[in-house]
Scaffold this motif. Sequence first.
Motif, PDB file in Angstrom:
ATOM      1  N   ALA A 199       0.775  -1.056  -0.245  1.00  0.00           N
ATOM      2  CA  ALA A 199       0.019  -0.045  -0.125  1.00  0.00           C
ATOM      3  C   ALA A 199       0.881   1.185   0.372  1.00  0.00           C
ATOM      4  O   ALA A 199       0.321   2.209   0.970  1.00  0.00           O
ATOM      5  CB  ALA A 199      -0.870   0.246   1.203  1.00  0.00           C
TER       6      ALA A 199
ATOM      7  N   PHE B 194      -2.704  10.546  -8.010  1.00  0.00           N
ATOM      8  CA  PHE B 194      -2.369   8.693  -7.715  1.00  0.00           C
ATOM      9  C   PHE B 194      -1.975   7.763  -8.986  1.00  0.00           C
ATOM     10  O   PHE B 194      -2.136   8.357 -10.062  1.00  0.00           O
ATOM     11  CB  PHE B 194      -3.684   7.831  -7.304  1.00  0.00           C
ATOM     12  CG  PHE B 194      -3.889   8.466  -6.182  1.00  0.00           C
ATOM     13  CD1 PHE B 194      -3.041   8.021  -4.625  1.00  0.00           C
ATOM     14  CD2 PHE B 194      -5.208   9.148  -5.641  1.00  0.00           C
ATOM     15  CE1 PHE B 194      -3.683   8.373  -3.326  1.00  0.00           C
ATOM     16  CE2 PHE B 194      -6.083   9.203  -4.673  1.00  0.00           C
ATOM     17  CZ  PHE B 194      -4.972   9.518  -3.035  1.00  0.00           C
TER      18      PHE B 194
ATOM     19  N   PHE C  99      -2.120   4.191 -10.783  1.00  0.00           N
ATOM     20  CA  PHE C  99      -2.707   2.708 -10.110  1.00  0.00           C
ATOM     21  C   PHE C  99      -2.865   2.530 -11.348  1.00  0.00           C
ATOM     22  O   PHE C  99      -3.608   2.862 -12.750  1.00  0.00           O
ATOM     23  CB  PHE C  99      -4.571   3.635 -10.183  1.00  0.00           C
ATOM     24  CG  PHE C  99      -4.648   3.634  -8.769  1.00  0.00           C
ATOM     25  CD1 PHE C  99      -4.031   3.811  -7.498  1.00  0.00           C
ATOM     26  CD2 PHE C  99      -5.814   4.979  -7.949  1.00  0.00           C
ATOM     27  CE1 PHE C  99      -4.610   4.384  -5.615  1.00  0.00           C
ATOM     28  CE2 PHE C  99      -5.830   5.165  -7.054  1.00  0.00           C
ATOM     29  CZ  PHE C  99      -5.572   4.647  -5.965  1.00  0.00           C
TER      30      PHE C  99
ATOM     31  N   HIS D 176       1.405   3.537  -5.164  1.00  0.00           N
ATOM     32  CA  HIS D 176       0.771   4.068  -5.454  1.00  0.00           C
ATOM     33  C   HIS D 176       0.639   5.359  -5.161  1.00  0.00           C
ATOM     34  O   HIS D 176      -0.141   6.697  -6.060  1.00  0.00           O
ATOM     35  CB  HIS D 176      -1.372   4.212  -5.277  1.00  0.00           C
ATOM     36  CG  HIS D 176      -1.344   3.314  -4.042  1.00  0.00           C
ATOM     37  ND1 HIS D 176      -1.678   2.193  -3.327  1.00  0.00           N
ATOM     38  CD2 HIS D 176      -1.174   4.079  -2.767  1.00  0.00           C
ATOM     39  CE1 HIS D 176      -2.040   2.384  -1.993  1.00  0.00           C
ATOM     40  NE2 HIS D 176      -2.103   3.370  -1.941  1.00  0.00           N
ATOM     41  N   TRP D 177       1.948   5.960  -4.129  1.00  0.00           N
ATOM     42  CA  TRP D 177       1.841   7.536  -4.042  1.00  0.00           C
ATOM     43  C   TRP D 177       3.141   7.984  -4.640  1.00  0.00           C
ATOM     44  O   TRP D 177       3.204   9.157  -4.642  1.00  0.00           O
ATOM     45  CB  TRP D 177       2.228   7.403  -2.470  1.00  0.00           C
ATOM     46  CG  TRP D 177       1.247   7.202  -1.667  1.00  0.00           C
ATOM     47  CD1 TRP D 177       0.532   6.221  -0.325  1.00  0.00           C
ATOM     48  CD2 TRP D 177      -0.159   8.237  -0.583  1.00  0.00           C
ATOM     49  NE1 TRP D 177      -0.563   5.677  -0.010  1.00  0.00           N
ATOM     50  CE2 TRP D 177      -1.517   7.337  -0.325  1.00  0.00           C
ATOM     51  CE3 TRP D 177      -0.853   9.282  -1.870  1.00  0.00           C
ATOM     52  CZ2 TRP D 177      -2.193   7.834   0.472  1.00  0.00           C
ATOM     53  CZ3 TRP D 177      -1.621   9.585  -1.228  1.00  0.00           C
ATOM     54  CH2 TRP D 177      -2.319   8.909  -0.477  1.00  0.00           C
TER      55      TRP D 177
ATOM     56  N   ARG E 181      -7.183  -4.029  -6.170  1.00  0.00           N
ATOM     57  CA  ARG E 181      -5.974  -3.720  -5.903  1.00  0.00           C
ATOM     58  C   ARG E 181      -4.890  -4.955  -6.757  1.00  0.00           C
ATOM     59  O   ARG E 181      -5.307  -4.859  -7.974  1.00  0.00           O
ATOM     60  CB  ARG E 181      -5.215  -4.891  -4.460  1.00  0.00           C
ATOM     61  CG  ARG E 181      -6.545  -5.215  -3.608  1.00  0.00           C
ATOM     62  CD  ARG E 181      -6.089  -3.695  -3.317  1.00  0.00           C
ATOM     63  NE  ARG E 181      -5.442  -3.323  -2.535  1.00  0.00           N
ATOM     64  CZ  ARG E 181      -4.427  -2.056  -2.221  1.00  0.00           C
ATOM     65  NH1 ARG E 181      -5.634  -1.184  -2.965  1.00  0.00           N
ATOM     66  NH2 ARG E 181      -3.876  -1.494  -1.848  1.00  0.00           N
TER      67      ARG E 181
ATOM     68  N   GLY F 276      -2.473  -0.018  -4.747  1.00  0.00           N
ATOM     69  CA  GLY F 276      -3.895  -0.178  -5.582  1.00  0.00           C
ATOM     70  C   GLY F 276      -3.555  -0.030  -6.947  1.00  0.00           C
ATOM     71  O   GLY F 276      -2.663   0.575  -8.219  1.00  0.00           O
TER      72      GLY F 276
ATOM     73  N   TRP G  73     -11.792   8.966   5.463  1.00  0.00           N
ATOM     74  CA  TRP G  73     -10.944   8.306   4.258  1.00  0.00           C
ATOM     75  C   TRP G  73     -10.039   9.468   3.138  1.00  0.00           C
ATOM     76  O   TRP G  73      -9.548   9.465   2.547  1.00  0.00           O
ATOM     77  CB  TRP G  73     -11.680   7.656   3.259  1.00  0.00           C
ATOM     78  CG  TRP G  73     -10.785   6.345   2.431  1.00  0.00           C
ATOM     79  CD1 TRP G  73     -10.058   5.228   2.765  1.00  0.00           C
ATOM     80  CD2 TRP G  73      -9.823   6.848   1.635  1.00  0.00           C
ATOM     81  NE1 TRP G  73      -9.258   5.057   1.844  1.00  0.00           N
ATOM     82  CE2 TRP G  73      -9.014   5.691   0.977  1.00  0.00           C
ATOM     83  CE3 TRP G  73     -10.086   8.124   0.412  1.00  0.00           C
ATOM     84  CZ2 TRP G  73      -8.689   6.025  -0.681  1.00  0.00           C
ATOM     85  CZ3 TRP G  73      -8.998   8.449  -0.675  1.00  0.00           C
ATOM     86  CH2 TRP G  73      -8.462   7.251  -1.123  1.00  0.00           C
TER      87      TRP G  73
ATOM     88  N   TYR H 130     -11.839  -0.234  -3.484  1.00  0.00           N
ATOM     89  CA  TYR H 130     -10.282  -0.722  -3.671  1.00  0.00           C
ATOM     90  C   TYR H 130     -10.038  -1.681  -4.895  1.00  0.00           C
ATOM     91  O   TYR H 130     -11.007  -2.679  -4.751  1.00  0.00           O
ATOM     92  CB  TYR H 130      -9.689  -0.989  -3.077  1.00  0.00           C
ATOM     93  CG  TYR H 130      -9.531  -0.014  -1.160  1.00  0.00           C
ATOM     94  CD1 TYR H 130     -10.115   1.290  -1.115  1.00  0.00           C
ATOM     95  CD2 TYR H 130      -8.569  -0.865  -0.673  1.00  0.00           C
ATOM     96  CE1 TYR H 130      -9.412   1.346  -0.674  1.00  0.00           C
ATOM     97  CE2 TYR H 130      -7.440   0.936  -0.264  1.00  0.00           C
ATOM     98  CZ  TYR H 130      -8.957   1.965   0.386  1.00  0.00           C
ATOM     99  OH  TYR H 130      -7.995   2.594   1.510  1.00  0.00           O
TER     100      TYR H 130
ATOM    101  N   ASN I 142      -9.314   1.850  -9.281  1.00  0.00           N
ATOM    102  CA  ASN I 142      -8.587   2.174  -7.749  1.00  0.00           C
ATOM    103  C   ASN I 142      -9.705   3.452  -7.257  1.00  0.00           C
ATOM    104  O   ASN I 142      -9.248   4.307  -7.727  1.00  0.00           O
ATOM    105  CB  ASN I 142      -8.013   2.257  -7.129  1.00  0.00           C
ATOM    106  CG  ASN I 142      -7.354   1.406  -5.323  1.00  0.00           C
ATOM    107  OD1 ASN I 142      -7.997   1.086  -4.616  1.00  0.00           O
ATOM    108  ND2 ASN I 142      -6.052   2.382  -4.659  1.00  0.00           N
TER     109      ASN I 142
ATOM    110  N   PHE J 193      -6.392  10.735   3.199  1.00  0.00           N
ATOM    111  CA  PHE J 193      -5.415   9.846   2.251  1.00  0.00           C
ATOM    112  C   PHE J 193      -5.837  10.994   0.870  1.00  0.00           C
ATOM    113  O   PHE J 193      -5.461  10.743  -0.096  1.00  0.00           O
ATOM    114  CB  PHE J 193      -6.699   8.332   1.690  1.00  0.00           C
ATOM    115  CG  PHE J 193      -5.300   7.487   2.700  1.00  0.00           C
ATOM    116  CD1 PHE J 193      -4.723   6.724   3.065  1.00  0.00           C
ATOM    117  CD2 PHE J 193      -7.103   6.703   2.638  1.00  0.00           C
ATOM    118  CE1 PHE J 193      -4.083   6.443   4.401  1.00  0.00           C
ATOM    119  CE2 PHE J 193      -6.792   5.615   4.135  1.00  0.00           C
ATOM    120  CZ  PHE J 193      -5.502   5.249   4.106  1.00  0.00           C
TER     121      PHE J 193
HETATM  122  C1  BEZ Z   1      -4.627   2.117  -1.366  1.00  0.00           C
HETATM  123  O1  BEZ Z   1      -5.179   1.566  -1.934  1.00  0.00           O
HETATM  124  O2  BEZ Z   1      -4.186   1.530  -0.653  1.00  0.00           O
HETATM  125  C2  BEZ Z   1      -4.465   3.642  -1.483  1.00  0.00           C
HETATM  126  C3  BEZ Z   1      -5.300   3.921  -2.207  1.00  0.00           C
HETATM  127  C4  BEZ Z   1      -5.315   5.013  -2.556  1.00  0.00           C
HETATM  128  C5  BEZ Z   1      -5.267   6.606  -0.788  1.00  0.00           C
HETATM  129  C6  BEZ Z   1      -4.929   5.313   0.054  1.00  0.00           C
HETATM  130  C7  BEZ Z   1      -5.125   4.006  -0.001  1.00  0.00           C
END
Ligand code: BEZ
Length: 256
Positions: A103, A161, A163, A106-107, A246, A133, A201, A244, A137, A205
């Motif tokens: 996790a 993000f 993804f 994706h950042w 994955r 992600g 959330w 979500y 996602n 995030f």
């Molecule tokens: C995740 O997929 O784990 C995620 C995606 C974006 C922000 C936070 C978590």
Amino acid sequence: MKWDSSLYDRQHSFVFNFGKDLLGLLNAQAGERILDLGCGTAHLTQQIAETGAIAVGMDASAEMLQDGRRLYPTLPLYEADAAKFSLADVGADVPFDEVFSNATLHWIPNAEGVVRSVYAALKPQGRFIAEFGGKGNVALLRKAARAALLELTGRDIPDTFYFPSPAEYATLLEKNGFRVEALWHFDRPTPLEGADGAANWLRMFGGAIFHGVESDVREAACLRAQELLRSSVLYSEGAWTADYVRLRVVARRMSQ
Ligand code: BEZ
């Protein structure tokens, strides 16, 4: 990006709880040297260390690492940038048997930088095991936040993000010297805690969504997005679920 590590641990513990599945794929063995890339508050790094493996954690967030060091004072935890780190940055002078990441990826928009750094951090034949992600996602959460921002500011701000689709990520790995041994792309509807689960959330995030947005507008956008989502599949009988999706991958570093 600044993180509220205690809010993360209190209300979003599903992030590292789901990571326990990935530990099964890692199957750490005593004596193996394993780098936990994006270790956050180091809960999974600690579980890796409990197998007898030599676990090293790295994260870009000083706040997360501070909590990790308080919780697990004997773990070696380093502040480093996943898109450009060297072995020296994570206190190592020999490469790792495995790089593990839950996790985090994706950042980091510079995905090629990450893959190259991971390659350099691994022994030949070493494995890279990651989950993050994938394409699609949190599509409804992101769409609602973007619509709320447009409504409140008149600005259409795309999120940053990363993804990728399975094909895109496999291609990136292969281009940079990995063999993809397994790859999964799957839905994981994820329950969110509390009556304000969607807004919480986004508060936690939304860093990659609310670029340059003042804190009061950001708060209003979190609440407005939550209202927009009340008629969606994410809300049912007073409970919130995040959409979500994955991407999970096991890849092996090929020799030169
Ligand atoms: C995740 O997929 O784990 C995620 C995606 C974006 C922000 C936070 C978590």
